[in-house]
Design a protein around this motif. Sequence first.
Motif, PDB file in Angstrom:
ATOM      1  N   ILE A 318      -9.659 -32.636  -1.939  1.00 57.97           N
ATOM      2  CA  ILE A 318      -8.782 -32.625  -3.116  1.00 57.97           C
ATOM      3  C   ILE A 318      -7.333 -32.723  -2.691  1.00 57.97           C
ATOM      4  CG2 ILE A 318      -7.968 -31.177  -5.020  1.00 57.97           C
ATOM      5  CD1 ILE A 318     -10.823 -30.073  -5.233  1.00 57.97           C
ATOM      6  N   THR A 319      -6.979 -32.066  -1.599  1.00 61.06           N
ATOM      7  CA  THR A 319      -5.594 -32.115  -1.095  1.00 61.06           C
ATOM      8  C   THR A 319      -5.234 -33.530  -0.658  1.00 61.06           C
ATOM      9  OG1 THR A 319      -5.792 -29.838  -0.365  1.00 61.06           O
ATOM     10  CG2 THR A 319      -3.974 -31.101   0.520  1.00 61.06           C
ATOM     11  N   GLN A 320      -6.155 -34.208   0.043  1.00 60.99           N
ATOM     12  CA  GLN A 320      -5.886 -35.583   0.498  1.00 60.99           C
ATOM     13  C   GLN A 320      -5.792 -36.565  -0.659  1.00 60.99           C
ATOM     14  OE1 GLN A 320      -8.975 -36.414   3.314  1.00 60.99           O
ATOM     15  NE2 GLN A 320      -8.037 -35.167   4.955  1.00 60.99           N
ATOM     16  N   MET A 321      -6.631 -36.383  -1.679  1.00 61.79           N
ATOM     17  CA  MET A 321      -6.594 -37.286  -2.831  1.00 61.79           C
ATOM     18  C   MET A 321      -5.316 -37.110  -3.636  1.00 61.79           C
ATOM     19  SD  MET A 321     -10.551 -37.121  -4.144  1.00 61.79           S
ATOM     20  CE  MET A 321     -10.169 -38.063  -5.584  1.00 61.79           C
ATOM     21  N   SER A 322      -4.844 -35.879  -3.725  1.00 61.26           N
ATOM     22  CA  SER A 322      -3.613 -35.635  -4.489  1.00 61.26           C
ATOM     23  C   SER A 322      -2.404 -36.241  -3.804  1.00 61.26           C
ATOM     24  CB  SER A 322      -3.406 -34.150  -4.699  1.00 61.26           C
ATOM     25  OG  SER A 322      -3.249 -33.489  -3.447  1.00 61.26           O
TER      26      SER A 322
END
Length: 323
Positions: A318-322
């Motif tokens: 989720i951190t990488q996608m954001s």
Amino acid sequence: MPLFDTLSQFLTGALGPFGPIIAVGGLGVVTVLSAILLMLREKNDPMAKLSKAGREGTVDAAKNEKLRRANGNDKLEKYKGFLEPKSAEELSSMQLKLLQAGYQSRDAVRAFYLAQFALGIVGLVLGVAYFTLVLDPETATTKQTVMWVLGPGAAGYLLPKYWITRRVEERKEEITNGFPDSLDMMLVCVEAGQSLDQAIIRVAKELRSGFPSLADEYEIVAHEMKAGKDKSSVLTDMGERCGVTDVSSFVTVMNQSTTFGTPIADALRVYSAEMRDKRVMRAEEAANKLPTKMTLATMMLTVPPLLLILVSPSVVNITQMSQ
């Protein structure tokens, strides 16, 4: 607390910034000196001795009293009025508690109260020294002053009582654990042809290494029987000294066996079998309690790592996608 603040301000204005400490220290010194003066002035009244001898009615009783005083601790005997309870009920209760803790000396009660008094004074002195030398008396509040000055004294006063309570519980647990084995050994000795007195002496020797408290009780019983004391009274005293339900039940069984004339071996066989079953039940109860006690520790040590392993990849994604 307005009263303490007012008193603290008054002492500070009268004696300076160290006024509360000086007042507490002076109160402690006055208490110690008063106690010492009372102990030094405590004397045995000759008229009380004469009246006691008259109540006993014989000269032999007076000689026995003198012999008892000669065998006792002379230093503590002078302070008996200060180191003993004032009521007979409190004295007998404390004697029983010290006997259950394993302290069978004649001066055990006086030593207990002496330890309370001495440790209380030592704690008070240490508290005043710590508060004066380590802390800052000028910035300390009244609550801190009371806590650091009187707290160690109260802790020292209560320490002997806490020690005796722990000692009683440990001794009861030791006697409970070793009592079924002692009954089995006693049954073997009685069935081999030994009398109850000889069986108790042999069992005491065999139990010395594993259960010294129970061995001491059996040795006391053997010595009292040799001295000619009634067997029923000896066993009853043992039950009171131990303070264990199993031992009290055993004493009842033995007294009933003696009263009704039934064989001691039969009574020992039945009661030892019951004690073995009871020990197995205690072990099963402890085993059944273990999973409940381990539940909280298992959850604290297992659930956080499991959540970290399962949730951390999702958090990273989720951190990488954001971004």
